[in-house]
Design an enzyme around this catalytic site. Structure first.
Site, PDB file in Angstrom:
ATOM      1  N   ASP A 133       0.829  -1.190   0.000  1.00 52.39           N
ATOM      2  CA  ASP A 133       0.000   0.000   0.000  1.00 52.39           C
ATOM      3  C   ASP A 133       0.874   1.255   0.000  1.00 52.39           C
ATOM      4  O   ASP A 133       1.750   1.420   0.855  1.00 52.39           O
ATOM      5  CB  ASP A 133      -0.903  -0.017   1.245  1.00 52.39           C
ATOM      6  CG  ASP A 133      -1.967   1.048   1.206  1.00 52.39           C
ATOM      7  OD1 ASP A 133      -2.847   0.972   0.337  1.00 52.39           O
ATOM      8  OD2 ASP A 133      -1.917   1.965   2.066  1.00 52.39           O
ATOM      9  N   GLU A 152       1.374  -0.605  -5.226  1.00 51.71           N
ATOM     10  CA  GLU A 152       0.134   0.167  -5.355  1.00 51.71           C
ATOM     11  C   GLU A 152       0.494   1.647  -5.242  1.00 51.71           C
ATOM     12  O   GLU A 152       0.385   2.253  -4.186  1.00 51.71           O
ATOM     13  CB  GLU A 152      -0.874  -0.242  -4.271  1.00 51.71           C
ATOM     14  CG  GLU A 152      -2.243   0.415  -4.415  1.00 51.71           C
ATOM     15  CD  GLU A 152      -2.421   1.656  -3.538  1.00 51.71           C
ATOM     16  OE1 GLU A 152      -3.446   2.337  -3.716  1.00 51.71           O
ATOM     17  OE2 GLU A 152      -1.560   1.939  -2.682  1.00 51.71           O
TER      18      GLU A 152
END
Length: 663
Positions: free
Chosen positions: A385, A414
């Site tokens: 993330d 990401e």
């Protein structure tokens, strides 16, 4: 220093060779360079690979680019994982120089006997160099004899020196003068899953969750109930199931439904607000189960052919154990408070970002411990993330440490951010990357972006085309109706060897929290979402059969499993996109799998247009017509360079055509 034969603009080279270019087992890799010299003498070049064991592989001859002067290329296919390298060897080629000059001079009657004398001397040099078998010596000796036999017609002597058999021997045993070595340059070969994968994301707490009819209270799903959903995921043809964070969720500043700051006592909060009194990144949320339950979930996934990808989010809730045990991991503001995360205008009051300047060694040690813990429980893929908010040097170190002992472990970046950072994350070792695909919706945007990821940034980052995420519900899906969901699925599944779907996509979930927002209404990030999968299937309101068909086509067609083989073709309609993917088999240069994708990008209107194909790019040059089969409708047609199409999004917005017997 420039060599005697200059070799420049070599690719794929990442950061001057300080980092490794990307490659995959069985994936053709193009190696290119500009090779030239002064004057008019001919030259040649080849690529020499060194495998992870230190063995130099047989050289691969480079060929001249058909349109770009002095540009040479060779396609190589690595066959084992690990750290490889390549070097380019270029040389002055007296044999090629003779062939070029003789082809001009001898027919014109210029220096005829001198040219034949030079041919004889060159062939004798090759024979004297050794390394030939008896048959090859016989072919070259015959050529030398023909060159010296002035009783034969000139044309016959020249034809003997240009015979395919003789040219083949000379190609395998060249005379190399003024040899220049350029390299070595590194490239990393990963397992196939790094390139080809189909991802499905779901929240375990929503799968198998129940709601009391009287009180309305929702009971969280667990790993045991979520495991029951795995059969459906596998049946749709996915091979990676991705779980958002499964750790304890912070209670301080917990978010309520739709990102509100006023949660109720039963609100679950965001899984990305990691850490509470129940533990941090090395713990499991008590409502999901135990490590034993997680291990059983991973084992069940493996039985179904699924790998489990786990979210790695390096941030903490205010009540994460790190806040007390390692306060130096965070940023303390002037008023003594710890800074929470922001992405203006968004604020994440339930999250503390980590500060890598205060104690980088401590953070490195702790994160590696956490990653290895989950690796020990069967996790071989991590979706990271917001990696762009952490230093590249940290990721380079972490990924190298993991690769050193466990090269099969993969990391997906990401990072929806600036191109330089996205490319940088790929350069330092990320195996896959989220992309701008979600925001590319027009024909021009898609044509440009498909070309970019397939041919321009392919050595830096492998794309993963997610059609939606818990954070991203594009306006195209909000207002495009069911046809829009089909269109985006076809583009993602066929445009990239890796693609992803977040749960609810197959139910056409499309309502945003407010106009102009890309956030879902009642976002699953902040609450448990109960879906009736069985009823949707029974009512025919599910896109699951369509997704299943797409994944089946991806598995059946090698061309769809590759990245660097995409070509955009033309159409006369600005809403009709055409692209192809081609793979070649054992016969050099000949296609064994050709897939042509034609998509109507307008989810509201039927489009009729002409499609124009580049037959050379399809490996079909010279064919007036060829047979195609539409893998979606089941129809068969005869196509050629120019073809009429009509696509009604209300029935089927795309053709996925496979060429019958492309050879």
């Amino acid at each position: 220093m420039v060599g005697r034969i200059p070799v420049m603009d070599v690719s794929p080279v990442v950061d001057l060779g300080r980092h490794a270019a990307k490659a995959t087992i069985g994936e053709p890799l193009p190696i290119r360079a500009s090779v030239f010299r002064e004057g008019h003498d001919q030259l040649s070049a080849e690529v020499v690979l060194t495998d992870p064991g230190g063995t130099k592989r047989p050289p691969v001859r480079m060929t001249k680019h058909a349109e770009v002067p002095d540009r040479y290329e060779a396609w190589v296919t690595p066959d084992v994982e690990g750290a490889w390298s390549f070097e380019i060897q270029a040389w002055s080629d007296p044999l090629a120089t003779w062939e070029h000059d003789a082809g001009l001079k001898v027919p014109a009657g210029v220096d005829v006997e001198l040219m034949f004398t030079e041919a004889r001397l060159l062939l004798n040099r090759v024979i004297a160099g050794g390394g030939l078998d008896d048959r090859e010596v016989g072919i070259l000796s015959g050529g030398a004899h023909a060159a010296a036999d002035d009783t034969r017609p000139v044309a016959a002597r020249l034809a003997a020196l240009q015979s395919p058999e003789l040219v083949d021997v000379l190609t395998r045993h060249p005379l190399r003068e003024l040899v220049t070595h350029e390299g070595p340059y590194p490239f990393q070969v990963d397992r196939n899953r790094a390139l080809f994968s189909s991802w499905y994301e779901f929240f375990p707490r929503s799968e198998g969750a129940t709601q009391d009819e009287k009180t309305g209270r929702i009971t969280s799903g667990t790993f045991r109930t979520a495991a029951e959903r795995l059969d459906a995921v596998a049946a749709m043809g996915f091979d990676v199931v991705y779980l958002p964070p499964i750790h304890p969720i912070g209670e301080v500043n917990r978010k309520g439904p739709n990102n509100t700051l006023t949660p109720g006592p039963d609100d679950t909060g965001s899984p990305w607000a990691i850490g509470s009194k129940d533990g941090g990144h090395d713990a499991i949320h008590p409502e999901l189960g135990t490590f034993e339950d997680f291990d059983a979930f991973v084992a069940r996934a493996a039985e179904l052919g699924l790998e489990v990808a786990l979210d790695l989010a390096l941030q903490a809730a205010p009540d994460h154990p790190w806040v007390t045990s390692h306060p130096q991991f965070f940023t303390t503001r002037a008023d003594g408070t710890i800074a929470y995360a922001e992405n203006p205008p968004k604020k994440y009051q339930d999250i503390y970002p980590m500060n890598f300047d205060n104690d980088p060694t401590g953070i490195c040690r702790e994160v590696l411990r956490v990653v290895r813990l989950w690796m020990s429980h069967g996790v071989r893929i991590f979706r990271v993330d917001n990696p762009h908010t952490k230093p590249l040097a940290f990721w380079e170190w972490l990924l190298k440490e993991v690769r050193r002992t466990d090269p099969d472990v993969l990391f997906l970046s990401e990072a929806f951010t600036r191109p330089a950072m996205m490319h940088g994350l790929g350069a330092v070792g990320y195996h896959q990357s989220y992309t701008y695909f979600t925001w590319r919706t027009t024909k021009a945007e898609l044509a440009s972006y498909l070309t970019e990821v397939a041919t321009e940034s392919d050595h830096l980052m492998r794309p993963n085309f997610f059609v939606n995420t818990p954070d991203i519900l594009h306006a195209y899906l909000q207002y495009g109706g069911p046809a829009a969901f089909k269109i985006r699925a076809v583009l993602a599944a066929c445009g990239s060897p890796s693609w992803g779907v977040y749960a609810g996509y197959e139910l056409f979930e499309h309502v945003a929290v407010r106009p102009g927002s890309e956030e879902y209404l009642d976002s699953e990030k902040y609450q448990i979402r109960i879906r009736d999968w069985k009823q949707a299937d029974a009512d025919g309101r599910s896109l699951a059969p369509y997704i299943t068909r797409l994944n089946a086509l991806r598995r059946a067609h090698p061309a769809l499993q590759l990245l660097r083989n995409l070509t955009v073709h033309g159409s006369d309609d600005d809403s009709v996109l055409v692209f192809s993917k081609v793979s070649t088999g054992s016969t050099a240069g000949e296609p064994d799998d050709v897939v042509i994708v034609v998509v109507n990008l307008d989810p509201h209107g039927t489009r009729e247009t002409m499609v124009h194909l580049d037959l050379a790019a399809l490996g079909l040059e010279g064919q007036e017509s060829f047979a195609v089969h539409d893998e979606l409708s089941g129809e068969d047609w005869t196509w050629s360079t120019d073809n009429y199409v009509r696509l009604d999004p209300g029935t089927e917005p795309a053709h996925i055509l496979t060429v019958r017997n492309p050879r």
